[in-house]
Design a protein around this motif. Structure first.
Motif, PDB file in Angstrom:
ATOM      1  N   THR A 119      -5.880  -0.222  -3.284  1.00  0.00           N
ATOM      2  CA  THR A 119      -7.149   0.211  -2.710  1.00  0.00           C
ATOM      3  C   THR A 119      -6.893   1.402  -1.800  1.00  0.00           C
ATOM      4  OG1 THR A 119      -6.909  -1.397  -0.907  1.00  0.00           O
ATOM      5  CG2 THR A 119      -8.209  -2.066  -2.816  1.00  0.00           C
ATOM      6  N   ASP A 120      -7.903   2.258  -1.658  1.00  0.00           N
ATOM      7  CA  ASP A 120      -7.751   3.421  -0.795  1.00  0.00           C
ATOM      8  C   ASP A 120      -8.118   3.068   0.648  1.00  0.00           C
ATOM      9  OD1 ASP A 120     -10.536   3.335  -0.672  1.00  0.00           O
ATOM     10  OD2 ASP A 120     -10.807   4.983  -2.093  1.00  0.00           O
ATOM     11  N   ALA A 121      -8.163   4.097   1.511  1.00  0.00           N
ATOM     12  CA  ALA A 121      -8.434   3.869   2.930  1.00  0.00           C
ATOM     13  C   ALA A 121      -9.810   3.251   3.175  1.00  0.00           C
ATOM     14  CB  ALA A 121      -8.310   5.186   3.692  1.00  0.00           C
ATOM     15  N   LYS A 122     -10.727   3.432   2.216  1.00  0.00           N
ATOM     16  CA  LYS A 122     -12.070   2.876   2.354  1.00  0.00           C
ATOM     17  C   LYS A 122     -12.207   1.504   1.697  1.00  0.00           C
ATOM     18  CE  LYS A 122     -14.281   7.426   2.503  1.00  0.00           C
ATOM     19  NZ  LYS A 122     -15.281   8.329   1.852  1.00  0.00           N
ATOM     20  N   ALA A 129       0.813  -1.215   0.000  1.00  0.00           N
ATOM     21  CA  ALA A 129       0.000   0.000   0.000  1.00  0.00           C
ATOM     22  C   ALA A 129       0.847   1.265   0.000  1.00  0.00           C
ATOM     23  CB  ALA A 129      -0.929   0.003   1.209  1.00  0.00           C
ATOM     24  N   GLN A 154     -11.703   0.933  -1.488  1.00  0.00           N
ATOM     25  CA  GLN A 154     -12.129   1.060  -2.882  1.00  0.00           C
ATOM     26  C   GLN A 154     -10.922   0.995  -3.824  1.00  0.00           C
ATOM     27  OE1 GLN A 154     -15.518   1.270  -3.660  1.00  0.00           O
ATOM     28  NE2 GLN A 154     -15.632   0.841  -1.462  1.00  0.00           N
ATOM     29  N   GLU A 155     -11.103   0.338  -4.966  1.00  0.00           N
ATOM     30  CA  GLU A 155     -10.012   0.248  -5.939  1.00  0.00           C
ATOM     31  C   GLU A 155      -9.680   1.614  -6.522  1.00  0.00           C
ATOM     32  OE1 GLU A 155     -10.685  -2.556  -9.023  1.00  0.00           O
ATOM     33  OE2 GLU A 155     -10.988  -4.240  -7.677  1.00  0.00           O
ATOM     34  N   VAL A 156      -8.402   1.814  -6.756  1.00  0.00           N
ATOM     35  CA  VAL A 156      -7.937   3.035  -7.420  1.00  0.00           C
ATOM     36  C   VAL A 156      -7.228   2.625  -8.707  1.00  0.00           C
ATOM     37  CG1 VAL A 156      -7.731   4.396  -5.312  1.00  0.00           C
ATOM     38  CG2 VAL A 156      -5.815   2.960  -6.043  1.00  0.00           C
ATOM     39  N   TYR A 203       2.206   4.399  -7.275  1.00  0.00           N
ATOM     40  CA  TYR A 203       2.034   5.467  -6.291  1.00  0.00           C
ATOM     41  C   TYR A 203       3.388   5.919  -5.756  1.00  0.00           C
ATOM     42  CZ  TYR A 203       1.114   7.684  -1.801  1.00  0.00           C
ATOM     43  OH  TYR A 203       1.117   8.549  -0.736  1.00  0.00           O
TER      44      TYR A 203
END
Length: 225
Positions: free
Chosen positions: A165-168, A133, A170-172, A179
């Motif tokens: 995936t983000d903090a929620k 991450a 959800q895929e980015v 990143y």
């Protein structure tokens, strides 16, 4: 079938990881909740011969990359062993570089602090097994910068090449490696990628491994970048 653009070093590494039981096939649930047909566990490079061979791959890949650095930093916990092993291997290649690592909790006696090993200074290479991450990399950057060093890049064993995936949860539309490269402005050097793994599986069409080529390809198409 993937394009035949894998390097011999990457193919050699994938073969080694499979034979060592570090790269396994089946059905595994990832931290992101995905069902993956493969699993890479660098913690299973758990004896002297395997760890030494792994360090050899890191060293060869870094030498090939031309990335310039003055010392190595290994984030706790897996990065500690990797940094030490890589430092030994680079010395065998005639390049003696210092290394340091961090503790998870600050020590309030003896020398104190969270950093152990050589004084952090100059261009510092961060070495880890994978980038999941980017959290470990961000924490390493903060520690290196606070100690007076300059982050120079990140070396990893395997680039999964899949969407983060983000903090929620959800895929980015970018991977953790992208990143680190694009947002944190650090070059990332990987020994092998998921594409290299696919190339390896397709090259072994006459073995039981061929059964995993289609599931890994489907996973790449679903979650890949």
């Amino acid at each position: 079938m993937p394009n035949d653009n894998s390097t011999p070093l990457a193919q050699e590494f994938v073969s080694f990881a499979v034979q060592a039981g570090v790269l396994r096939f089946g059905e595994f649930k990832t931290k992101a909740g995905r069902l993956s047909p493969y699993f890479f566990n660098a913690g299973l490079f758990d004896d002297g011969a395997k760890l030494g061979r792994l360090a050899e791959f890191y060293a060869r890949r870094l030498i090939d990359s031309g990335l310039q650095f003055d010392m190595i930093f290994g984030p706790a916990y897996k990065g500690i062993t990797l940094a030490a092993a890589l430092s030994v291997e680079l010395a065998r290649h005639g390049r003696n570089v210092p290394f340091a690592y961090n503790r998870k909790e600050a020590k309030d006696h003896g020398e104190g602090g969270t950093l152990v090993g050589a004084k952090v200074a100059g261009r510092v290479l961060i070495v880890d097994d994978v980038i999941s991450a980017g959290t470990s990399v961000r924490e390493s950057i903060a520690m290196i910068t606070a100690a007076g060093g300059t982050p120079a890049g990140v070396a990893i064993a395997l680039d999964r090449q899949e969407r983060a995936t983000d903090a929620k949860g959800q895929e980015v539309p970018w991977s953790a490696v992208q990143y680190v490269s694009d947002e944190l402005k650090l070059p990332v050097v990987a020994i092998a990628t998921l594409q290299d793994l696919l190339q390896y599986l397709h090259a072994h069409a006459d073995t039981p491994l061929s059964a995993y080529a289609a599931p890994v390809q489907a996973y790449r198409e679903r979650y890949g970048i």
